[in-house]
Design a protein around this motif. Sequence first.
Motif, mmCIF file in Angstrom:
data_model
loop_
_atom_site.group_PDB
_atom_site.id
_atom_site.type_symbol
_atom_site.label_atom_id
_atom_site.label_comp_id
_atom_site.label_asym_id
_atom_site.label_seq_id
_atom_site.Cartn_x
_atom_site.Cartn_y
_atom_site.Cartn_z
ATOM 1 N N MET A 1 0.826 -1.204 0.000
ATOM 2 C CA MET A 1 0.000 0.000 0.000
ATOM 3 C C MET A 1 0.866 1.261 0.000
ATOM 4 O O MET A 1 0.490 2.288 -0.570
ATOM 5 C CB MET A 1 -0.931 -0.005 1.220
ATOM 6 C CG MET A 1 -2.037 -1.052 1.150
ATOM 7 S SD MET A 1 -2.991 -0.978 -0.390
ATOM 8 C CE MET A 1 -3.717 0.651 -0.266
ATOM 9 N N ALA A 2 2.037 1.185 0.639
ATOM 10 C CA ALA A 2 2.952 2.327 0.635
ATOM 11 C C ALA A 2 3.433 2.607 -0.790
ATOM 12 O O ALA A 2 3.503 3.762 -1.231
ATOM 13 C CB ALA A 2 4.140 2.062 1.560
ATOM 14 N N LYS A 3 3.755 1.535 -1.503
ATOM 15 C CA LYS A 3 4.176 1.686 -2.907
ATOM 16 C C LYS A 3 3.028 2.246 -3.743
ATOM 17 O O LYS A 3 3.227 3.120 -4.589
ATOM 18 C CB LYS A 3 4.593 0.332 -3.483
ATOM 19 C CG LYS A 3 6.041 -0.048 -3.230
ATOM 20 C CD LYS A 3 6.357 -1.320 -3.989
ATOM 21 C CE LYS A 3 7.802 -1.726 -3.779
ATOM 22 N NZ LYS A 3 8.125 -2.968 -4.487
ATOM 23 N N LYS A 57 6.086 -4.354 -12.887
ATOM 24 C CA LYS A 57 5.466 -5.310 -11.955
ATOM 25 C C LYS A 57 5.999 -5.101 -10.539
ATOM 26 O O LYS A 57 5.251 -5.142 -9.561
ATOM 27 C CB LYS A 57 5.744 -6.752 -12.399
ATOM 28 C CG LYS A 57 4.892 -7.219 -13.561
ATOM 29 C CD LYS A 57 5.254 -8.647 -13.945
ATOM 30 C CE LYS A 57 4.441 -9.125 -15.137
ATOM 31 N NZ LYS A 57 4.830 -10.507 -15.552
ATOM 32 N N ASP A 58 7.319 -4.891 -10.434
ATOM 33 C CA ASP A 58 7.911 -4.652 -9.120
ATOM 34 C C ASP A 58 7.378 -3.368 -8.506
ATOM 35 O O ASP A 58 7.075 -3.307 -7.312
ATOM 36 C CB ASP A 58 9.440 -4.565 -9.234
ATOM 37 C CG ASP A 58 10.086 -5.936 -9.336
ATOM 38 O OD1 ASP A 58 9.336 -6.920 -9.340
ATOM 39 O OD2 ASP A 58 11.316 -6.019 -9.420
ATOM 40 N N LEU A 59 7.262 -2.324 -9.315
ATOM 41 C CA LEU A 59 6.716 -1.060 -8.819
ATOM 42 C C LEU A 59 5.264 -1.223 -8.391
ATOM 43 O O LEU A 59 4.793 -0.568 -7.461
ATOM 44 C CB LEU A 59 6.801 0.017 -9.905
ATOM 45 C CG LEU A 59 8.176 0.598 -10.216
ATOM 46 C CD1 LEU A 59 8.057 1.630 -11.324
ATOM 47 C CD2 LEU A 59 8.810 1.238 -8.994
ATOM 48 N N ASN A 60 4.563 -2.125 -9.071
ATOM 49 C CA ASN A 60 3.148 -2.342 -8.790
ATOM 50 C C ASN A 60 2.923 -3.292 -7.608
ATOM 51 O O ASN A 60 1.796 -3.619 -7.276
ATOM 52 C CB ASN A 60 2.458 -2.901 -10.039
ATOM 53 C CG ASN A 60 1.099 -2.292 -10.258
ATOM 54 O OD1 ASN A 60 0.834 -1.179 -9.827
ATOM 55 N ND2 ASN A 60 0.227 -3.014 -10.923
ATOM 56 N N GLY A 61 4.038 -3.764 -7.024
ATOM 57 C CA GLY A 61 3.912 -4.613 -5.842
ATOM 58 C C GLY A 61 3.763 -6.079 -6.126
ATOM 59 O O GLY A 61 3.458 -6.869 -5.228
ATOM 60 N N GLN A 62 3.974 -6.497 -7.381
ATOM 61 C CA GLN A 62 3.886 -7.921 -7.720
ATOM 62 C C GLN A 62 5.269 -8.532 -7.578
ATOM 63 O O GLN A 62 6.097 -8.442 -8.476
ATOM 64 C CB GLN A 62 3.371 -8.103 -9.145
ATOM 65 C CG GLN A 62 1.986 -7.551 -9.365
ATOM 66 C CD GLN A 62 1.551 -7.693 -10.799
ATOM 67 O OE1 GLN A 62 1.930 -8.633 -11.475
ATOM 68 N NE2 GLN A 62 0.751 -6.761 -11.281
ATOM 69 N N GLU A 63 5.538 -9.124 -6.430
ATOM 70 C CA GLU A 63 6.872 -9.662 -6.180
ATOM 71 C C GLU A 63 7.130 -10.890 -7.039
ATOM 72 O O GLU A 63 6.293 -11.776 -7.164
ATOM 73 C CB GLU A 63 7.023 -10.033 -4.696
ATOM 74 C CG GLU A 63 7.038 -8.810 -3.792
ATOM 75 C CD GLU A 63 7.357 -9.186 -2.366
ATOM 76 O OE1 GLU A 63 7.916 -10.271 -2.150
ATOM 77 O OE2 GLU A 63 7.033 -8.408 -1.474
ATOM 78 N N THR A 146 6.523 -4.727 6.365
ATOM 79 C CA THR A 146 5.409 -5.166 7.219
ATOM 80 C C THR A 146 5.872 -5.424 8.645
ATOM 81 O O THR A 146 5.231 -4.992 9.608
ATOM 82 C CB THR A 146 4.779 -6.459 6.649
ATOM 83 O OG1 THR A 146 4.413 -6.235 5.293
ATOM 84 C CG2 THR A 146 3.553 -6.854 7.454
ATOM 85 N N GLU A 147 6.992 -6.127 8.793
ATOM 86 C CA GLU A 147 7.524 -6.420 10.125
ATOM 87 C C GLU A 147 7.927 -5.135 10.853
ATOM 88 O O GLU A 147 7.743 -5.021 12.071
ATOM 89 C CB GLU A 147 8.734 -7.354 10.036
ATOM 90 C CG GLU A 147 8.411 -8.798 9.670
ATOM 91 C CD GLU A 147 8.229 -8.994 8.180
ATOM 92 O OE1 GLU A 147 8.323 -8.002 7.435
ATOM 93 O OE2 GLU A 147 7.963 -10.131 7.755
ATOM 94 N N GLN A 148 8.441 -4.167 10.104
ATOM 95 C CA GLN A 148 8.857 -2.912 10.729
ATOM 96 C C GLN A 148 7.650 -2.111 11.204
ATOM 97 O O GLN A 148 7.704 -1.448 12.242
ATOM 98 C CB GLN A 148 9.701 -2.094 9.752
ATOM 99 C CG GLN A 148 11.011 -2.781 9.397
ATOM 100 C CD GLN A 148 12.081 -1.803 8.964
ATOM 101 O OE1 GLN A 148 11.988 -0.627 9.240
ATOM 102 N NE2 GLN A 148 13.102 -2.297 8.298
ATOM 103 N N ILE A 149 6.564 -2.158 10.440
ATOM 104 C CA ILE A 149 5.348 -1.436 10.834
ATOM 105 C C ILE A 149 4.704 -2.102 12.057
ATOM 106 O O ILE A 149 4.283 -1.431 13.003
ATOM 107 C CB ILE A 149 4.343 -1.384 9.665
ATOM 108 C CG1 ILE A 149 4.906 -0.517 8.532
ATOM 109 C CG2 ILE A 149 2.990 -0.843 10.123
ATOM 110 C CD1 ILE A 149 4.091 -0.557 7.250
ATOM 111 N N LYS A 150 4.643 -3.413 12.036
ATOM 112 C CA LYS A 150 3.963 -4.155 13.110
ATOM 113 C C LYS A 150 4.843 -4.380 14.338
ATOM 114 O O LYS A 150 4.350 -4.800 15.386
ATOM 115 C CB LYS A 150 3.509 -5.518 12.566
ATOM 116 C CG LYS A 150 2.423 -5.409 11.512
ATOM 117 C CD LYS A 150 2.219 -6.721 10.777
ATOM 118 C CE LYS A 150 1.623 -7.789 11.680
ATOM 119 N NZ LYS A 150 1.359 -9.031 10.932
#
Length: 302
Positions: A1-3, A57-63, A146-150
């Motif tokens: 979501m940040a991206k 794809k990477d920019l769009n969050g598709q790893e 995610t781990e850094q946020i949580k």
Amino acid sequence: MAKYNALALPVLDAFRWYNYKEKGFKGETAFVTKSVKQAIENAFGKDGQSYITTFLKDLNGQENTSRDTVGRSFFTKAKIASVGANIRVALLQPTAYLKASANIDNKYLIKALLHKPKIGRAEKYCGMALWKSLGYYDTNIQRGVTEQIKHSETWKDKATEISMKGAEVADKITWGYLWNACELEIRDTRKDLKVGSEEFYTAIGKRLREVIYKTQVVDSTMTRSQLMRSGQFYDKMLTSFASEPTLAYNMLMESFNQASLDTRKMGRAASWKKNGKNIARVVYAYTMTNALAALVESAFDA
């Protein structure tokens, strides 16, 4: 979501550009159209299209990840063990400072060392400096966003983070000095900006970001090479400790490639006159950085 928040509109514009077609006309044997995709393939082959689609794809969050989770886990642990609590690695971090001479004048880099490194200001006004301070200085080491946020890190994550402190501190000091160099340059070149103003610091932050992208190693979507984007285990293993060589290769390739393109347009003499200084700076930065790194390594090993 940040991206998505940061890049949704730029990515949408990029897709519109990538899918653009000109109105076609009826040829002798078929209906002829011109498109951006076709132009890219004509110039760079199918690899050119592959690069753009993978990047978007990477920019769009598709790893682009592989299923070899066991191998990836071993690989990450091996790299952490090699880098963590390693004084040799920490001592090598400041050698990257010399590499910046490929993009910023040496006089600013030398003068910058006479002032205290402004680490906090660099992290406030330059997003890439903040990103690297979070641990994103090499691939397959840092915790995810995610781990850094949580704040869901385990005791093992905390131990790993502590083991990286040496390299992290050395890195922050290096980037603090790079901020100083960029500040000195902006003072000289942007007389329209009031020293100490928000606009002044914003301009320095943008300049620092440019220096970082062109001369410094940092792990982000924008800075990974095509091979580093691969989710295949063996590709990751091949590029494991190749961040510095990849960056150095790209610096050299870009300078010589520009000279080659200009040679076609204006001839060898005019091209060398235009690009010779830049090529000399890049070769100097590459050579001196490697020489200093070899000196530091040999001293520590001895």
